[in-house]
Design a protein around this motif. Structure first.
Motif, PDB file in Angstrom:
ATOM      1  N   SER A   1       0.809  -1.224   0.000  1.00 49.01           N
ATOM      2  CA  SER A   1       0.000   0.000   0.000  1.00 49.01           C
ATOM      3  C   SER A   1       0.843   1.275   0.000  1.00 49.01           C
ATOM      4  O   SER A   1       0.360   2.330  -0.399  1.00 49.01           O
ATOM      5  CB  SER A   1      -0.945   0.007   1.210  1.00 49.01           C
TER       6      SER A   1
ATOM      7  N   GLU B   1     -12.386   6.466   0.092  1.00 48.33           N
ATOM      8  CA  GLU B   1     -12.179   5.362  -0.844  1.00 48.33           C
ATOM      9  C   GLU B   1     -13.181   5.435  -1.989  1.00 48.33           C
ATOM     10  O   GLU B   1     -12.814   5.297  -3.168  1.00 48.33           O
ATOM     11  CB  GLU B   1     -12.314   4.026  -0.113  1.00 48.33           C
TER      12      GLU B   1
ATOM     13  N   SER C   1     -12.483   8.448  -4.342  1.00 46.05           N
ATOM     14  CA  SER C   1     -11.295   8.303  -5.180  1.00 46.05           C
ATOM     15  C   SER C   1     -11.592   7.553  -6.471  1.00 46.05           C
ATOM     16  O   SER C   1     -10.853   7.679  -7.449  1.00 46.05           O
ATOM     17  CB  SER C   1     -10.183   7.574  -4.406  1.00 46.05           C
TER      18      SER C   1
ATOM     19  N   CYS D   1      -5.654   7.258  -1.073  1.00 49.43           N
ATOM     20  CA  CYS D   1      -6.562   6.660  -2.068  1.00 49.43           C
ATOM     21  C   CYS D   1      -6.331   7.254  -3.453  1.00 49.43           C
ATOM     22  O   CYS D   1      -6.382   6.544  -4.462  1.00 49.43           O
ATOM     23  CB  CYS D   1      -8.016   6.863  -1.649  1.00 49.43           C
TER      24      CYS D   1
ATOM     25  N   ARG E   1      -5.210   5.194  -6.837  1.00 47.94           N
ATOM     26  CA  ARG E   1      -5.964   5.229  -8.090  1.00 47.94           C
ATOM     27  C   ARG E   1      -5.331   6.169  -9.114  1.00 47.94           C
ATOM     28  O   ARG E   1      -5.884   6.405 -10.173  1.00 47.94           O
ATOM     29  CB  ARG E   1      -7.421   5.619  -7.832  1.00 47.94           C
TER      30      ARG E   1
END
Length: 522
Positions: free
Chosen positions: A172, A290, A293, A320, A324
């Protein structure tokens, strides 16, 4: 030549219940691990030797070097490829005498002084960390942060010493780590060390493969990794052409601009966004980030009113957006006003990658740690930088993004080129939130600046050449519209200026941009 790119540090204590260590190690190797460091902090010598021998046999099958943590005797006994030494372990010079020629020696480093000593000792590689907070090791030294790694890497210029980042790295935050950990001289990491992400999973092969995919994407121009690749040349004419094209695209595509912004100027920012042809959403709750995004075209983070709930949303929204691959425009409002703001900005910029940072001279001076320009609250005071072109270029290089310094003259840099813009009107400085609405304009333009001519999203390649044009376009749209608004008969002062500014932003024409833009590229 050793490939340090995906460096596994073992920790049997992290294994899920019922998971066999040797099976987990083999799966991680099958997934793409390129170096293994065996670390056994609480094991007696006999058990350590047995684990090391069996680990070495597995690594040999995959032609992957095994490095032993701390224990030179174990490394000798199993004929390991190398040894990794901490700052309180055996000195490199003594280890060199004991180990066979060609043995790899790595050293843990947390500071510039430790890195400089590793260079003197001629270590083969350094492990720099901890980059992120981690639960796998009791930290006795401060977390460096992604941007701190980049600053340290410059000390390795001109050497053959490789650099591996360690500490809290996982899928992440891997992309952020790789992108941010680059020095002003473009010295980058040679690899990342991963512990819990690989040791604490029941699917080490899949996780290792995913990490390898991120590393490969970074190196082959995918995602945010390519943000320092810019066009070789710009001219005022080519920039204006690009700005005009982007402005038309904003009106055609009506991108959603997610804005976490100053409470004082929410309405102004929303109205400006609409006037340009984009669509604003003002949302601060972390639970929404989330979902937002997935649909936004760009994210604007403005710390003007920095409350805890909004800060939580900023952290998650930027993370986020990076995941993306959406452009993030960051406005560190009043960063020099308090230590609280300084710490918050530092944490945000270490957590996610900004595509554009916008601020006045005082704010950017505080961000860069410069005393040349002071700030008073959210305002900049003094005569400004003696060499603003070099300053803004250096900040862009340090932060690995486009930097916009606003003022009577605006300076915008991608770390290579600097655009000097001379449009605007003094009435802009007499309305509330003029800096905030500049961020909204930049975000609106940047939202479409990374969309290809065929209309397909470039999947976040975030080339600074694109965001460079987007930032210039946002500033020109605002400053040229301000000039046009100031000339209207119905404008008598600041109170009548803002409505007129909205009108001019909504009707800004290609002709006005081409005729009025005052721009130099240096």
């Amino acid at each position: 030549m050793t490939d340090y790119s995906l460096y596994l540090v073992t920790g049997r204590e992290l294994l899920p219940h019922g998971q066999d260590y040797f099976n987990s190690l083999e799966q991680a190797l099958q997934g793409g691990v390129t170096v293994v460091q065996i670390r056994e902090k609480n094991t007696d010598t006999g058990e350590f030797l047995d684990v090391a021998l069996r680990s070495k046999a597995i690594c040999d099958r995959y032609h992957v070097p095994l490095i032993v943590n701390d224990r030179v005797d174990i490394a000798l006994a199993v004929q390991a490829a190398g040894v990794h030494l901490g700052q309180t372990d055996m000195p490199v010079s003594i280890a060199r005498k004991l180990l066979p020629q060609g043995t790899i020696i790595g050293v843990s480093c947390n500071s510039l002084q430790e890195l400089e000593q590793a260079v003197i000792d001629n270590a083969d590689y350094v492990g720099i960390g901890s980059v992120w907070s981690t639960t796998t090791k009791n930290l006795t030294k401060p977390v460096i942060g992604v941007r701190g790694v980049g600053e340290l890497l410059q000390s390795l210029d001109g050497t053959s010493i490789k650099a591996v980042a360690i500490g809290g790295i996982k899928s992440s935050n891997l992309l952020r780590t790789l992108h941010g950990s680059v020095s002003k001289t473009n010295h980058a990491l040679d690899g990342v060390a991963v512990v819990s992400e690989l040791m604490a999973t029941t699917r080490p092969r899949e996780v290792a493969s995913h990490l390898r995919d991120i590393l490969s994407a970074f190196r082959s121009s995918g995602s945010i990794s390519n943000a320092m690749s810019v066009r070789s040349e710009y001219s005022a004419e080519s920039v204006i052409d690009g700005v005009v094209q982007i402005g038309s695209c904003v009106k055609e595509r009506n991108p959603l601009i997610h804005q976490i912004t100053n409470n004082v100027s929410i309405a102004q920012s929303a109205n400006v966004t609409i006037a340009l042809g984009a669509s604003p959403i003002m949302a601060t709750t972390a639970q929404e980030m989330e979902d937002l995004s997935r649909i936004n075209g760009a994210l604007l983070v403005n710390i003007g009113t920095l409350v805890s709930t909004a800060y939580e949303g900023m952290v998650l929204a930027g993370t986020c957006a990076n995941a993306r691959q959406r452009p993030v425009v960051f406005d560190p409002v009043g960063v020099g006003a308090s230590r609280f703001r300084q710490n918050a900005v530092n944490n945000l910029l270490n957590t996610w990658q900004a595509g554009v940072i916008k601020g006045n001279a005082g704010e950017l001076a505080a961000l860069a740690g410069s005393n040349e320009v002071r700030s008073k609250g959210v305002d900049s005071v003094g005569s400004g930088f003696k060499d603003p072109v070099s300053f803004v270029r250096n900040v862009a290089r340090r932060e690995r993004c486009v930097v916009v310094m606003t003022g009577k003259t605006d300076y915008i840099s991608d770390g290579h080129h600097v655009a000097v813009l001379s449009n605007g009107h003094e009435l802009l400085g007499q309305i509330t939130g003029s800096g905030c609405i500049a961020g909204s304009c930049i975000a609106s333009y940047c939202a479409v600046a990374t969309i290809s001519e065929q209309g397909e999203d470039t999947k976040g390649k975030l080339a600074l050449g694109d965001l460079f044009l987007g930032a210039i376009g946002g500033i020109l749209a605002l400053t040229i519209s301000a000039e046009l608004a100031s000339m209207r008969e119905d404008v008598k002062g600041p109170g009548t200026f803002f409505p007129a500014l909205i009108d001019e932003l909504s009707t800004l024409s290609t002709r006005n941009i081409r005729e009025r833009a005052q721009i130099q590229i240096v």
